[in-house]
Scaffold this active site. Structure first.
Site, mmCIF file in Angstrom:
data_model
loop_
_atom_site.group_PDB
_atom_site.id
_atom_site.type_symbol
_atom_site.label_atom_id
_atom_site.label_comp_id
_atom_site.label_asym_id
_atom_site.label_seq_id
_atom_site.Cartn_x
_atom_site.Cartn_y
_atom_site.Cartn_z
ATOM 1 N N CYS A 1 60.983 42.639 53.556
ATOM 2 C CA CYS A 1 61.094 43.110 52.164
ATOM 3 C C CYS A 1 60.938 41.941 51.185
ATOM 4 C CB CYS A 1 62.459 43.791 52.009
ATOM 5 S SG CYS A 1 63.016 44.022 50.328
ATOM 6 N N CYS B 1 63.722 41.451 48.639
ATOM 7 C CA CYS B 1 64.928 40.960 49.332
ATOM 8 C C CYS B 1 64.897 39.445 49.446
ATOM 9 C CB CYS B 1 65.030 41.563 50.729
ATOM 10 S SG CYS B 1 65.204 43.357 50.761
#
Length: 105
Positions: free
Chosen positions: A30, A33
């Protein structure tokens, strides 16, 4: 560094903590993230002894992500006395997370 929290340790580390707890639900693949991760690590160092700051890899630990309705990552949940008292979905400025902790200290 933020604490690595797993499904096996979640209850002990997060739900039974006597301090505020910040949990970053994330995954290695991600992109956003990876932007939030270093911020969470900084907060972990700054609030050492005052708050618990950890990360849950949702690919390896899905039980609590599902329990708390984490559908998008990164999602940062703030816990106080075992209850969710804050939720931030997506990337946010560091101050968003520190304000949430400060309001509980």
């Amino acid at each position: 560094m933020a604490l690595a929290i797993t499904d096996a340790t979640f209850e002990e580390v997060v739900l039974k903590s006597d301090k505020p707890v910040v949990v970053d639900f994330w995954a290695a693949w991600c992109g956003p993230c990876r932007m939030v991760g270093p911020v969470i690590d900084e907060i972990s160092a700054e609030y050492e002894g005052k708050a618990v700051v950890g990360k849950v890899d949702v690919d390896a630990n899905q039980e609590f992500a599902a329990k708390y309705g984490v559908r998008n990552i990164p999602t940062v949940l703030v816990f106080q006395n075992g209850e969710v008292v804050g939720r931030q979905v997506g990337v946010a400025p560091k101050k968003t997370y520190t304000d949430a902790i400060d309001s509980l200290l």
